[in-house]
Each structure stands twice: as C-alpha cells, then as structure tokens.
Scaffold this active site. Sequence first.
Site, PDB file in Angstrom:
ATOM      1  N   ARG A 125     -26.523   0.869 -45.589  1.00 32.33           N
ATOM      2  CA  ARG A 125     -26.112  -0.281 -44.778  1.00 32.33           C
ATOM      3  C   ARG A 125     -24.622  -0.251 -44.459  1.00 32.33           C
ATOM      4  NH1 ARG A 125     -27.800  -4.558 -48.129  1.00 32.33           N
ATOM      5  NH2 ARG A 125     -25.671  -4.720 -48.860  1.00 32.33           N
ATOM      6  N   LYS A 133     -25.535  -2.629 -22.920  1.00 38.19           N
ATOM      7  CA  LYS A 133     -25.302  -2.508 -21.487  1.00 38.19           C
ATOM      8  C   LYS A 133     -24.827  -1.089 -21.171  1.00 38.19           C
ATOM      9  CE  LYS A 133     -26.546  -6.788 -21.396  1.00 38.19           C
ATOM     10  NZ  LYS A 133     -25.683  -7.905 -21.732  1.00 38.19           N
ATOM     11  N   TYR A 174     -21.221 -16.078 -21.979  1.00 32.17           N
ATOM     12  CA  TYR A 174     -22.626 -15.670 -22.012  1.00 32.17           C
ATOM     13  C   TYR A 174     -23.481 -16.782 -22.643  1.00 32.17           C
ATOM     14  CZ  TYR A 174     -26.587 -12.694 -23.497  1.00 32.17           C
ATOM     15  OH  TYR A 174     -27.827 -12.154 -23.715  1.00 32.17           O
ATOM     16  N   ASP A 177     -15.166 -11.089 -25.360  1.00 34.30           N
ATOM     17  CA  ASP A 177     -16.372 -10.330 -25.020  1.00 34.30           C
ATOM     18  C   ASP A 177     -15.963  -9.410 -23.865  1.00 34.30           C
ATOM     19  OD1 ASP A 177     -18.782  -9.407 -23.913  1.00 34.30           O
ATOM     20  OD2 ASP A 177     -19.881 -11.165 -24.621  1.00 34.30           O
TER      21      ASP A 177
HETATM   22  C1  LIG Z   1     -26.014  -9.035 -22.621  1.00 34.69           C
HETATM   23  C2  LIG Z   1     -24.763  -9.654 -23.095  1.00 34.69           C
HETATM   24  C3  LIG Z   1     -24.600 -10.016 -24.433  1.00 34.69           C
HETATM   25  C4  LIG Z   1     -25.703  -9.896 -25.449  1.00 34.69           C
HETATM   26  O1  LIG Z   1     -26.070  -8.577 -25.663  1.00 34.69           O
HETATM   27  P1  LIG Z   1     -27.496  -8.201 -26.323  1.00 34.69           P
HETATM   28  O2  LIG Z   1     -27.278  -6.799 -26.735  1.00 34.69           O
HETATM   29  O3  LIG Z   1     -28.514  -8.372 -25.263  1.00 34.69           O
HETATM   30  O4  LIG Z   1     -27.706  -9.117 -27.476  1.00 34.69           O
HETATM   31  C5  LIG Z   1     -23.374 -10.527 -24.819  1.00 34.69           C
HETATM   32  N1  LIG Z   1     -22.376 -10.695 -23.939  1.00 34.69           N
HETATM   33  C6  LIG Z   1     -22.513 -10.360 -22.645  1.00 34.69           C
HETATM   34  C7  LIG Z   1     -21.366 -10.571 -21.713  1.00 34.69           C
HETATM   35  C8  LIG Z   1     -23.710  -9.839 -22.179  1.00 34.69           C
HETATM   36  O5  LIG Z   1     -23.842  -9.553 -20.884  1.00 34.69           O
END
Ligand SMILES: *Cc1c(COP(=O)(O)O)cnc(C)c1O
Length: 402
Positions: A58, A208, A111, A183
């Site tokens: 982990r 992404k 988000y 973010d």
């Molecule tokens: C998609 C997204 C998230 C969350 O990501 P996941 O991997 O789907 O949990 C967080 N912040 C932004 C800006 C996103 O576009």
Amino acid sequence: MHDDTRTVHAGRHPQRHHGMVNPPVYHASTVLCASMAEWERKRRDWVEEAPGVYHYGRHGTPTTEALQEAVAELEGGYRTLIYPSGLAACAGAILSCVCAGDHLLVTDSVYGPTRSFASRFLARFGVETTFFDPLVGAGIEALFRPNTRAVYLESPGSLTLEVQDVPAIATLARARGARVIIDNTWATPLYFKPFRHGVDFSVHSGTKYVVGHSDALMGLVTVGRDAWPLLKATTFGLGQTAGPDDVYLAQRGLRTLAVRMRQHWTSGLVLADWFARQPEVERVIHPARPQDPGNALWKRDFLGACGLFSVLLKPVPQAAFAAFVDALALFGIGASWGGYESLIVPFDLTEIRTATRWEHPGQCFRIHAGLEDAGDLCRDLESGFEAMRARVRTLGAAPAGG
Ligand SMILES: *Cc1c(COP(=O)(O)O)cnc(C)c1O
C-alpha cells in the site's frame, strides 16, 4: 530539459529492471524481508523515507514510484502520491489541510462532485465551506476568516472555464497561513506549473489526459516540500493507493502526453473557431482564444491548452438541440474526457452555482476535441448543425399546438 524529454524519461530506470524500457507491474501486498536485521533496517529507512525502500504494498512499489516520480518532476513539486480516482485525490488534498472547526474557501466553478464533498461530506465533520466567484482575484481577501485553512482553486473552472488569478490568490492565502490547493486537470502537468505560482497542493484527475485512453481511473496529488508531511499522513491514514495495472496504464499514458496534448490543443482551437462562426452560437468559452475574458491570465500563466472548451447557444427548441447532438457520429455523449476520442456533454448550471449567478437562457454544452482529424470533426459538427436547422424549420412550420 524540455518537458517533451521529461515525459519520456522521468521516473524510468531501465538499469534497475534488467534493461527493460518500462517499469515492471508489481502485484504486491506483502514485502518479505530476509532477516530480522533487514526487517528492522527497512522499518527505520522507511520512516526516514529512503528512496527505493519498499515494506508494504500500500505504501509503494517500483510501479507506483515510477508514476509518482515522473509526475512530481513534471509538476515541479517535491513528491506525488497516487489515489484511485481524481475525486479521491481532490478529497485527499482537502483533508490534508482541514480539521473540525476550520473554514475552507472553494471556487464556485469547482468540479461538481468536489463541491458536494465540501458542502455535504466536510460539513458533517465540522468544516465550513464558502464558495467564491472564480474571478474574485485579490478580492478574496475579504472572505478570509481567522480559521480559514485552505483555498481550493480550479483553473480554468469546470464547464465554464474561468481562469483564476492563482498568484494573486496564493499570495493572500500564504500571508494568512492558509494552504492553496489547485485542481490542475485541465492544464495537465505540462501546461500549468502550480509550484511556480504559489500553490501547495496540485491535484489531477489522471483519469483524463495522463491515462489518456479512457480505460483507467487515476488520481494524483503533488506537493511542495513543506506540505509533504501533511499529504503523506493523510494519504496513508486513509489507506489510499491504486491497483498496479491502472498505475501502469497511467505511467504508460504519460509517455505520449506531450504529443497528444499538442493535437488536443490544436484541434480544440479549430473546433472552437468553427463554433464561433455559426449564427446559432452566442459564445464560445475557450481561454486560449484572444476573444475570451480569461485569455490575458491564460497567456500570462499557462504554457498551453487542452481540447476541452464550452459553447453557449442562443436559445433553440430543445428538440432541435437534441437533433444536433443525436446527429453527431464522431462525438460520444459522455462526461469524462481526456481520452483520444471526441465528446460532447450538455450542461445547465442554473441550480448549481451559489456565489455567482449562471443565467444563460440558451443551451450549453462542453466539447472535448479528441485525436481524430479536425476536418472530419468539423464536418460532423456541420451535419449536426444542419440537423438542428432542419428541426427548427419543421418546428416553425408546424401549426401552433401541433
Ligand atoms: C473528472 C474530474 C475529476 C474527477 O476525476 P475522476 O478520476 O473521474 O474521479 C476531478 N476534477 C476535474 C476537474 C475533473 O474533470
């Protein structure tokens, strides 16, 4: 070193793995020691964070380390830790900064699920959140309270893509002893360097562009040196990690990030310009376009753009809007993005924003420009708009109430 070179070489150590180009995928929970002495040495070394010391699955393996090392280097941070999803990473970064009784400032363009985490989940543990106008800039000063422990940014914001004045906000936050979290998913580790702009925690949905192929979920949190103890304690306390196959996919995706991003960036602008020429379009939101209100800050702070932007239509009958979306052959209707394929997703923020008002009367949608040929994508959009126009005409020709 140029980032193109970094994406290829960072975190890779072929000499440690029999010369293999890629890191091994270690499926591991238990890590065995050959003797009592080794057991004790490992426990001591691990506490001191000696590199290459593995004592429990982990807490890291050569597989997770390869990804973490590469991302930390690209972000310009000290260390990166892996989370099983982007949302888990957003939550982990926030939890590293706040305790019961604290106050958190969050951008109104955050988000959606991160918004819910703050306003619902954190509220249960006595953390109060204030959402703020993403364009507040230095005006954020008035929102600080004595117990404000963190400011959470997302730039450009989700769906509406407001570019935030990160350095101005970070300077004020630091003066008040509050941590700055961003973010950074839209920009990827290539196009915004958070630690040059005063940020303490940089979060990515690696799902992404880092993974880049819509086949794995991944979260990444990177910190500067002084926030590392906070991130480490929180991440290990929560037991967060991700499976080795997904970590491998993220590491593999990273190797082609630089070339993919140039294509997403270029095609995104081609599509955005196409939309801007259509009479049905009220506004295109894309910070890399000179007409965009976020363009000045984008030019000042960013090194590139991704393939994600939004379009606001003048009001059309909903059936005509649906005819447009349904006529598209190359754009999938879907929420996640950053893969090689193009996407469209409609949105309506009327009921969602609290610090700002969203009052656009027409339909809104977000586009992800994938790696298809931009000419093909424009032709697909053309036939979508033709379908929309045809539906508007038939609806207009129908007798009233018919
Ligand atoms: C998609 C997204 C998230 C969350 O990501 P996941 O991997 O789907 O949990 C967080 N912040 C932004 C800006 C996103 O576009």
